[in-house]
Design an enzyme around this catalytic site. Structure first.
Site, PDB file in Angstrom:
ATOM      1  N   ASP A  67       0.810  -1.215   0.000  1.00  0.00           N
ATOM      2  CA  ASP A  67       0.000   0.000   0.000  1.00  0.00           C
ATOM      3  C   ASP A  67       0.850   1.274   0.000  1.00  0.00           C
ATOM      4  O   ASP A  67       2.071   1.224   0.198  1.00  0.00           O
ATOM      5  CB  ASP A  67      -0.965   0.007   1.205  1.00  0.00           C
ATOM      6  CG  ASP A  67      -0.294  -0.409   2.514  1.00  0.00           C
ATOM      7  OD1 ASP A  67       0.951  -0.416   2.577  1.00  0.00           O
ATOM      8  OD2 ASP A  67      -1.007  -0.724   3.471  1.00  0.00           O
ATOM      9  N   ASN A 136      -7.664  -2.776  14.494  1.00  0.00           N
ATOM     10  CA  ASN A 136      -9.051  -3.094  14.108  1.00  0.00           C
ATOM     11  C   ASN A 136      -9.108  -4.259  13.118  1.00  0.00           C
ATOM     12  O   ASN A 136     -10.136  -4.506  12.508  1.00  0.00           O
ATOM     13  CB  ASN A 136      -9.732  -1.852  13.511  1.00  0.00           C
ATOM     14  CG  ASN A 136      -9.043  -1.366  12.234  1.00  0.00           C
ATOM     15  OD1 ASN A 136      -8.083  -1.967  11.775  1.00  0.00           O
ATOM     16  ND2 ASN A 136      -9.538  -0.282  11.672  1.00  0.00           N
ATOM     17  N   HIS A 138      -7.328  -4.527  10.336  1.00  0.00           N
ATOM     18  CA  HIS A 138      -7.034  -4.250   8.926  1.00  0.00           C
ATOM     19  C   HIS A 138      -5.722  -4.896   8.497  1.00  0.00           C
ATOM     20  O   HIS A 138      -4.793  -5.023   9.289  1.00  0.00           O
ATOM     21  CB  HIS A 138      -7.085  -2.745   8.606  1.00  0.00           C
ATOM     22  CG  HIS A 138      -5.932  -1.916   9.050  1.00  0.00           C
ATOM     23  ND1 HIS A 138      -6.031  -0.941  10.007  1.00  0.00           N
ATOM     24  CD2 HIS A 138      -4.644  -1.888   8.640  1.00  0.00           C
ATOM     25  CE1 HIS A 138      -4.865  -0.358  10.161  1.00  0.00           C
ATOM     26  NE2 HIS A 138      -3.998  -0.912   9.350  1.00  0.00           N
ATOM     27  N   GLU A 143      -9.780  -1.941   5.413  1.00  0.00           N
ATOM     28  CA  GLU A 143     -10.383  -1.604   6.699  1.00  0.00           C
ATOM     29  C   GLU A 143     -11.678  -2.404   6.912  1.00  0.00           C
ATOM     30  O   GLU A 143     -12.328  -2.801   5.934  1.00  0.00           O
ATOM     31  CB  GLU A 143     -10.732  -0.107   6.705  1.00  0.00           C
ATOM     32  CG  GLU A 143      -9.525   0.819   6.576  1.00  0.00           C
ATOM     33  CD  GLU A 143      -8.826   1.063   7.907  1.00  0.00           C
ATOM     34  OE1 GLU A 143      -8.918   0.216   8.816  1.00  0.00           O
ATOM     35  OE2 GLU A 143      -8.190   2.117   8.038  1.00  0.00           O
TER      36      GLU A 143
HETATM   37  C1  GLP Z   1      -0.633   0.384   8.676  1.00  0.00           C
HETATM   38  C2  GLP Z   1      -0.297  -0.400   7.374  1.00  0.00           C
HETATM   39  C3  GLP Z   1      -0.430  -1.869   7.559  1.00  0.00           C
HETATM   40  C4  GLP Z   1       0.181  -2.271   8.890  1.00  0.00           C
HETATM   41  C5  GLP Z   1      -0.652  -1.706  10.013  1.00  0.00           C
HETATM   42  C6  GLP Z   1      -0.068  -1.959  11.397  1.00  0.00           C
HETATM   43  O1  GLP Z   1      -1.667   1.263   8.579  1.00  0.00           O
HETATM   44  N1  GLP Z   1      -1.035   0.015   6.229  1.00  0.00           N
HETATM   45  O2  GLP Z   1       0.173  -2.559   6.478  1.00  0.00           O
HETATM   46  O3  GLP Z   1       0.225  -3.654   9.011  1.00  0.00           O
HETATM   47  O4  GLP Z   1      -0.967  -0.373   9.825  1.00  0.00           O
HETATM   48  O5  GLP Z   1       0.975  -1.081  11.671  1.00  0.00           O
HETATM   49  P1  GLP Z   1       2.036  -1.320  12.823  1.00  0.00           P
HETATM   50  O6  GLP Z   1       2.885  -2.447  12.350  1.00  0.00           O
HETATM   51  O7  GLP Z   1       2.803  -0.035  12.905  1.00  0.00           O
HETATM   52  O8  GLP Z   1       1.285  -1.643  14.051  1.00  0.00           O
END
Ligand code: GLP
Length: 247
Positions: A67, A136, A138, A143
């Site tokens: 992404d 959440n 995702h 989402e």
């Molecule tokens: C972000 C990314 C995800 C990631 C998630 C968790 O928004 N788009 O790919 O897995 O949030 O992030 P973190 O690893 O910092 O907890």
């Protein structure tokens, strides 16, 4: 689903990097699906060490990132382009022509998203997809919702994700509200999936995932339960709700 509950973040990162290393050693032209976020940072550090100290070779490896924020300049320190460069690519001998990150600045974004999926398919498909998970549920930027897109698409970030990601920006108003993300179908096409989670904030969503009893589009990560080859590595903090209900 293979589940590994490890002591801490260091062990999680080492284990994940070892799995990636094994796959690269089995197939030198491996196609990796890569994630951003804080979770895989330790894994990327360990891969850099393996490259420097053990000669792990990335010269034939290709990658597709999950992404990118929409309308963010590549040079913005919080763009996923900058993140990947800073945290991984600039330290490896990966061929930049084989690195793919969704471009949040294209004119015809719908067409671009279709082309991104086609490029993945035409390259032979992702061999190993690395995933983090949002609080959440995702994955990438898919989402929770009543209906989820299969392919790469533009999405609105939820308030909770904007809030969670604001820790990387100087203020919450600076966090982009939209992103390009691979869809659930694009992710599920990967031959192998490796999901990582650490820290107690992830404990509630990890409990649901590890229980493995239900799927719901309101917890996008739960759809991974339908995939035939998923490995989940979590540290004890992220597994604590799951472990305490088992007692
Ligand atoms: C972000 C990314 C995800 C990631 C998630 C968790 O928004 N788009 O790919 O897995 O949030 O992030 P973190 O690893 O910092 O907890």
């Amino acid at each position: 689903m293979k589940i590994f509950i490890v002591k801490d973040y260091l062990e999680l990162s080492t284990k994940a990097a070892n799995i990636i290393k094994e796959e690269i050693e089995k197939k030198t032209n491996l196609i990796l699906g890569l994630a951003t976020g804080s979770t895989p940072e330790g894994t990327y550090k360990e891969l850099i060490r393996m490259h420097k100290e053990e000669g792990l070779d990335f010269s034939k490896v290709s990658s597709f990132n999950l992404d990118e924020y929409l309308n963010i300049s590549y040079s913005h320190p919080n763009s996923y382009h900058a993140f990947m460069d800073e945290k991984l690519f600039k330290y490896l001998n990966i061929d930049k022509n084989n690195v793919h990150i969704p471009d949040g600045n294209v004119k015809n974004v719908e067409e671009y998203c279709k082309d991104y999926d086609k490029l993945i398919d035409d390259s032979g498909g992702i061999d190993l997809q690395i995933l983090g998970i949002g609080q959440n549920g995702h994955i990438a930027f898919n989402e929770p919702d009543d209906r989820l897109y299969l392919g790469t698409h533009v999405t609105n970030l939820t308030e909770s994700t904007i809030k969670a990601n604001s820790r990387f920006f100087s203020s919450i108003d600076e966090v982009p509200k939209k992103a390009i993300t691979m869809g659930i179908g694009s992710i599920m096409k990967a031959k192998k999936i490796l999901l990582l989670a650490n820290g107690e904030k992830k404990a509630p969503v990890i409990k649901e995932l590890l229980q493995g009893e239900m799927i719901s589009t309101q917890n996008p990560a739960s759809l991974l339960l339908l995939h035939p080859d998923v490995t989940i590595i979590v540290d004890e903090e992220a597994a604590k709700d799951y472990l305490s209900q088992k007692k």
